[in-house]
Design a protein around this motif. Structure first.
Motif, short mmCIF file in Angstrom:
data_model
loop_
_atom_site.label_atom_id
_atom_site.label_comp_id
_atom_site.label_asym_id
_atom_site.label_seq_id
_atom_site.Cartn_x
_atom_site.Cartn_y
_atom_site.Cartn_z
N THR A 46 8.73 -19.20 4.56
CA THR A 46 8.93 -18.90 5.98
C THR A 46 7.58 -18.89 6.68
O THR A 46 6.57 -18.51 6.10
CB THR A 46 9.61 -17.53 6.18
OG1 THR A 46 8.79 -16.52 5.58
CG2 THR A 46 10.99 -17.51 5.57
N GLU A 48 4.82 -17.53 9.18
CA GLU A 48 4.44 -16.21 9.66
C GLU A 48 3.41 -16.25 10.77
O GLU A 48 3.30 -15.30 11.54
CB GLU A 48 3.88 -15.36 8.50
CG GLU A 48 4.92 -14.99 7.46
CD GLU A 48 4.38 -14.02 6.43
OE1 GLU A 48 3.20 -13.60 6.58
OE2 GLU A 48 5.11 -13.68 5.49
N ASP A 49 2.68 -17.34 10.87
CA ASP A 49 1.61 -17.38 11.87
C ASP A 49 1.29 -18.82 12.19
O ASP A 49 1.63 -19.74 11.43
CB ASP A 49 0.36 -16.68 11.31
CG ASP A 49 -0.64 -16.33 12.39
OD1 ASP A 49 -0.35 -16.56 13.59
OD2 ASP A 49 -1.73 -15.82 12.06
N ASN A 68 4.78 -11.74 17.64
CA ASN A 68 5.37 -12.11 16.36
C ASN A 68 6.42 -13.20 16.51
O ASN A 68 6.53 -14.11 15.68
CB ASN A 68 6.00 -10.88 15.70
CG ASN A 68 4.95 -9.87 15.25
OD1 ASN A 68 3.80 -10.22 15.02
ND2 ASN A 68 5.34 -8.61 15.16
N VAL A 72 6.49 -17.43 14.89
CA VAL A 72 7.50 -18.03 14.02
C VAL A 72 8.38 -19.04 14.75
O VAL A 72 9.35 -19.55 14.20
CB VAL A 72 8.39 -16.94 13.38
CG1 VAL A 72 7.55 -16.02 12.51
CG2 VAL A 72 9.15 -16.14 14.43
#
Length: 205
Positions: A46, A48-49, A68, A72
């Motif tokens: 996945t 994340e940044d 955040n 993503v």
């Protein structure tokens, strides 16, 4: 060195690279019997940044949840999802000093600029010199010596002639009313990255 005002915003821009780094310098890659590197890409990964343009998400996202979510979201969906929020943030940051956003040194108004910045991609122009911004070439890539934070400050806060937030006295009383937000005051002069990966310069003694 120029005096720096509004330390919070400057710190947000200048520290974003540090905050995004992980302490992975001691990582040892797995190897096979012949010494070759073996990597296991099985499983589910996945995102994340992401940081095509350092500092933009950190400054223009009003809260951690937005920041955040931006990290993503794939770039093709970021514009529609985050441009309105980034635009309002730009307006609010200028309004905090009693001024409205003006077109920056590229002639971009707040709507156009935040539309560009809301998609976190680093463009490449194969037929033009590579530069984040050198006065002529704009976002045609990024070199290792480009002062990305200064450029971001100028494009975002610079306004007309690049000095909208350069300590102006707006009411004529002899005291600067606007902060200096066109540079973080950290010079990149003397930086000499190597020409081979990972392009690190020699250690400073």
């Amino acid at each position: 060195m120029k005096r720096i005002h509004l330390k919070t915003l400057i710190v947000l821009f200048t520290m974003v690279g540090i905050l995004s780094c992980s302490d992975d310098d001691d990582t040892t890659l797995p190897t096979d019997d012949d010494g070759g590197i073996t990597l296991d890409f099985s499983g589910t990964f996945t995102q994340e940044d992401q940081m095509g343009r350092p500092g933009i998400n950190t400054v223009l996202s009003p809260d951690n949840a937005t920041e955040n979510a931006f990290n993503v979201t794939i770039p093709s969906e970021q514009g529609a999802a985050f441009q309105p929020t980034f635009l309002q943030r730009a307006i609010d940051l200028h309004a905090a000093f009693g001024v409205e956003y003006e077109t920056n040194i590229l002639g971009l108004d707040a709507v156009t600029l935040t539309t560009i910045l809301a998609s976190d991609v680093l463009q490449v122009a194969p037929d033009n010199p590579t530069s984040y911004f050198d006065g002529t070439n704009v976002l045609t890539g990024r070199t290792l010596t480009d002062d990305v934070i200064d450029i971001s400050l100028i494009l975002f806060f610079g306004g007309v002639n690049g000095d909208r937030f350069n300590g102006q006295d707006t009411d004529g009383d002899g005291t600067p009313d606007l902060p200096i937000l066109v540079s973080d005051g950290v010079s990149a002069s003397g930086e000499t990255p190597s020409s081979t990966f990972p392009y690190l310069e020699a250690p400073h003694n």
